[in-house]
Write a protein that holds these residues in place. Sequence first.
Motif: not given
Length: 352
Positions: A299-319
């Motif tokens: 739950d924590f990981t999902a909510s943080r990913l959503l927050e980051i995606k909303k604030a900075r866009g999906p390109e700010s996330i790396v897998g």
Amino acid sequence: MKNIILNINGRSIQTVEGRTVLKAARENGIYIPTLCYHPRTKQAGKCRICVVEVEGLPGLRISCSLEAKENMVVLTNTERVLETRKMIVELYLSSGKHNCISCEANGRCELQEVTYRLGIEKSTFPVLTKDYPPDTSSPMIIRDLNKCIQCYRCIAGCNNIAVNEVLDMGFRGSNMTVVCDTNKPMGKSSCVICGECVQLCPTGALTEKKAFGKGRPWEIKKIKTTCPYCGVGCQVHLHVKDNEIVKVTGVEEVAPNYGSLCIKGRFGYDFVHSPERLKMPLLRKNGKFVEVSWDEALDFTASRLLEIKKARGPESIVGIGCARTTNENNYVMMKFMRAAVGTNNVDHCART
Ligand code: SF4
Ligand code: SF4
Ligand code: SF4
């Protein structure tokens, strides 16, 4: 390849041209003992215990290097053959110190097996008094040269299979023995502790230090599995006693490793039973990692990913995928990043 027919012990045997008598016999369930020969190191012609009689050929012939020929007539267990084998084994037993009762190789030793099969009680030759102190300098391997039969398997394995070129035969005559580099203790030599030599050694001359005293072969269950360390997928046997891994060996018959392993795959299994092993997710709370449930962590990981995606866009996330997990898990991770997160920023730890 052309099929040929030869006769072994009165039986008509079909094999293919170019195959050795030893291989043809073994493929047809006919026992010929060997000590220096190993399918992975190929014929060595050192121990000479695989001798057979061949009609029309003088003397005894070494079957591991004798090519099978059309209409060849071979005898593997005549009195002359058996007496010769007995003499060879007795010479081995007298030129070393063999006490099977306490030996780590008891139950899996090929010298012990041949001695038993030939019905040898004890050597008729005087035992040489050479006494090498055990070399325990390697963190993972014990060398006991008193049990070495100079079969050259370890040398072939180190030089030709692992290509580490640490081992060779040193000294002369009855002093001849296997040496590491310029006769250094193994732990001070250029040995990279791959354990190839240990896996190939037919006696108790080379054994795994961590497995010492941990159980006899008949008490141990062998479980075939895949090494967890990298993406190569080496096949291993876990030797398990009382639910504890006491040794790991490579599976010789199958790809991709055919018995070879790296230091981690062969000796790095302590983590399995480590009390420090992570069994639950950790979440940093007030600056400290604390164990949490999987639900809370996800739950924590999902909510943080959503927050980051909303604030900075999906390109700010790396897998980053992991070499220690399966292709299927890595595929799911890649799919999740592209389809759910919406980024192509996907990579793998093996590339970093
Ligand atoms: S190396 Fe083999 S023959 Fe020698 S003591 Fe050990 S088990 Fe016995
Ligand atoms: S452990 Fe590997 S590198 Fe070391 S001597 Fe044996 S085969 Fe050679
Ligand atoms: S150490 Fe083992 S594999 Fe190497 S020569 Fe001696 S008996 Fe053979």
